[in-house]
Design a protein around this motif. Structure first.
Motif, PDB file in Angstrom:
ATOM      1  N   ASP A   8       0.819  -1.210   0.000  1.00 34.67           N
ATOM      2  CA  ASP A   8       0.000   0.000   0.000  1.00 34.67           C
ATOM      3  C   ASP A   8       0.858   1.268   0.000  1.00 34.67           C
ATOM      4  OD1 ASP A   8      -2.322  -1.528   0.102  1.00 34.67           O
ATOM      5  OD2 ASP A   8      -2.331  -1.573   2.295  1.00 34.67           O
ATOM      6  N   HIS A 330       7.595  10.325   3.500  1.00 30.08           N
ATOM      7  CA  HIS A 330       6.682  10.416   4.642  1.00 30.08           C
ATOM      8  C   HIS A 330       5.399  11.150   4.253  1.00 30.08           C
ATOM      9  CE1 HIS A 330       5.622  11.017   8.961  1.00 30.08           C
ATOM     10  NE2 HIS A 330       5.185  12.188   8.526  1.00 30.08           N
ATOM     11  N   LYS A 331       5.561  12.282   3.564  1.00 31.05           N
ATOM     12  CA  LYS A 331       4.391  13.065   3.149  1.00 31.05           C
ATOM     13  C   LYS A 331       3.534  12.307   2.135  1.00 31.05           C
ATOM     14  CE  LYS A 331       6.343  17.665   3.974  1.00 31.05           C
ATOM     15  NZ  LYS A 331       6.774  18.948   3.360  1.00 31.05           N
ATOM     16  N   ASN A 333       3.026   9.238   2.015  1.00 29.16           N
ATOM     17  CA  ASN A 333       2.346   8.107   2.652  1.00 29.16           C
ATOM     18  C   ASN A 333       1.670   8.476   3.969  1.00 29.16           C
ATOM     19  OD1 ASN A 333       3.212   5.578   0.974  1.00 29.16           O
ATOM     20  ND2 ASN A 333       5.103   6.754   1.246  1.00 29.16           N
ATOM     21  N   ILE A 334       1.511   9.764   4.210  1.00 26.09           N
ATOM     22  CA  ILE A 334       0.984  10.221   5.494  1.00 26.09           C
ATOM     23  C   ILE A 334      -0.409   9.649   5.780  1.00 26.09           C
ATOM     24  CG2 ILE A 334      -0.042  12.336   4.557  1.00 26.09           C
ATOM     25  CD1 ILE A 334       1.800  11.951   7.944  1.00 26.09           C
ATOM     26  N   HIS A 335      -1.191   9.389   4.737  1.00 26.78           N
ATOM     27  CA  HIS A 335      -2.550   8.863   4.918  1.00 26.78           C
ATOM     28  C   HIS A 335      -2.542   7.432   5.456  1.00 26.78           C
ATOM     29  CE1 HIS A 335      -1.171   7.610   0.962  1.00 26.78           C
ATOM     30  NE2 HIS A 335      -2.105   6.653   0.955  1.00 26.78           N
ATOM     31  N   LEU A 336      -1.382   6.770   5.380  1.00 27.69           N
ATOM     32  CA  LEU A 336      -1.264   5.401   5.882  1.00 27.69           C
ATOM     33  C   LEU A 336      -0.618   5.348   7.268  1.00 27.69           C
ATOM     34  CD1 LEU A 336       0.013   3.689   2.599  1.00 27.69           C
ATOM     35  CD2 LEU A 336      -2.315   3.626   3.534  1.00 27.69           C
ATOM     36  N   HIS A 338      -1.730   7.011  10.066  1.00 25.21           N
ATOM     37  CA  HIS A 338      -2.609   7.538  11.112  1.00 25.21           C
ATOM     38  C   HIS A 338      -2.525   6.728  12.400  1.00 25.21           C
ATOM     39  CE1 HIS A 338      -4.949   4.582   8.771  1.00 25.21           C
ATOM     40  NE2 HIS A 338      -5.529   4.274   9.918  1.00 25.21           N
ATOM     41  N   GLN A 339      -2.026   5.479  12.316  1.00 25.61           N
ATOM     42  CA  GLN A 339      -1.866   4.674  13.526  1.00 25.61           C
ATOM     43  C   GLN A 339      -0.492   4.871  14.171  1.00 25.61           C
ATOM     44  OE1 GLN A 339      -3.374   0.498  13.334  1.00 25.61           O
ATOM     45  NE2 GLN A 339      -3.785   0.956  11.192  1.00 25.61           N
TER      46      GLN A 339
END
Length: 368
Positions: A8, A330-331, A333-336, A338-339
């Protein structure tokens, strides 16, 4: 909650290494260090009072500490073969960067790679301070429990930092030589006692590493020896140039502060509330990267000195990403993430409470 898979994440575009950017990072780190030492020389040789000299030296201590931290961070990238395009270039510059802080890069990198392979598996890897399990802690005497608590206090970052960079690489070589010499003498006396004089010239003893991360094989031992020789020659030159007492005290202070920063950063990136802390049978390497590595919300200028290691979840997801691509990855994939845990500087002190691993409930717990 949906399970996140490695596929992902968008990683591949950020794996590309750039020798020009890597070289610029080296130059923009080493040249300022040389310049600051030249300024230090001018300060201590000017006709001013000790009070004024001391006041002028404070900024140089701060800057050298920060650049020392950056040097270590770039050495860390070389250890992952992620700074330059070629392994030989990473090896060469990693060795040189290790000399600045007096640490053998290869041995450190091998030990650090073990951490990456097992991050989040607290049954195998218990962090930079060897965290005890709850069961192990409860089996200690009251006296040993007090010692454990004190020895893991944040204030120990400073003597720990001094030991880590100033003493340990030197002490490691001394102990290896001592053990080897002792083994040869014992072997020789045993042959004489058993009247095996014809075997006196046959040496069966081998170098035994005193620590898990130094001297585990000939290659590491060779670098440990070369590192110590070059570092001690450098210390001798600097002592003659600046004065023995001044250099040793000043340099030791810089390395102590730098190591304290690095150990602190490393600690808070893996010891915090609700950190992923599994037993081997329940451990997953992807969860270890995302849930077992905190990301630091710190000022950009401090991120620069740490070579963007604060984007730590992505770094653990793929250590082959060069530091100069970490922020962008990092930016992307930031939506992944959240945990993942995000920490501010104000959160750091609370992390030092989490020095017990509850292996039954698989979590780090605070020791008040």
């Amino acid at each position: 909650m949906l399970k996140i898979n490695r596929s992902d994440f968008l990683i591949k575009p950020f794996l590309k290494k750039n020798n020009f950017r890597a070289s610029y990072q080296i130059i923009s780190t080493i040249f300022p260090i040389i310049s600051i030492w030249l300024i230090v020389y001018q300060i201590i040789n000017q006709p001013s009072s000790l009070l004024i000299k001391g006041f002028l030296l404070i900024p140089t201590i701060v800057l050298l500490t920060l650049f020392s931290s950056r040097t270590f961070s770039l050495m860390h990238d070389c250890g992952h073969n992620s700074l330059f395009t070629k392994p030989k270039l990473n090896r060469f510059f990693g060795f040189l960067l290790g000399l600045v802080n007096g640490i053998p890069q290869k041995s450190w990198s091998i030990d650090h790679a073990f951490h990456h392979r097992n991050n989040g598996n607290w049954e195998i890897y218990k962090g930079p301070i060897d965290v005890l399990s709850l069961e192990e802690y409860n089996n200690l005497t009251k006296r040993d429990q007090r010692f454990y608590k004190v020895s893991r206090n944040w204030i120990m970052l400073f003597p720990g930092g001094f030991y880590y960079l100033v003493l340990k690489p030197r002490l490691g070589l001394v102990i290896i030589i001592f053990n080897f010499t002792k083994d040869i003498l014992e072997e020789t006396f045993a042959k004489i006692k058993n009247r095996e004089l014809s075997k006196l010239l046959t040496i069966n003893s081998r170098f035994k590493p005193p620590f898990s991360d130094y001297g585990n094989n000939f290659s590491e031992l060779f670098e440990l020896i070369i590192n110590n020789i070059v570092v001690i020659i450098g210390w001798t030159f600097m002592s003659k140039w600046l004065g023995l007492a001044f250099f040793l005290s000043f340099y030791s202070l810089v390395l102590t502060l730098s190591a304290a920063i690095l150990i602190c950063i490393f600690f808070v990136q893996h010891n915090y509330a609700n950190a992923y802390a599994k037993n081997t049978k329940n451990w997953d390497i992807l969860d270890g990267a995302i849930l077992g590595s905190s990301n630091l919300d710190i000022p950009n200028w401090l991120n620069w000195f740490l070579a963007d290691i604060s984007f730590h979840s992505i770094h653990h997801l793929s250590e082959r990403i060069p530091n100069y691509n970490l922020r962008a990855c990092h930016k992307a994939n930031i939506h992944l993430l959240h945990q993942s845990k995000f920490l501010k500087l104000s959160d750091f002190s609370n992390c030092f409470k989490y020095i017990i691993w509850d292996n039954k409930n698989e979590k780090l717990i605070p020791l008040g």
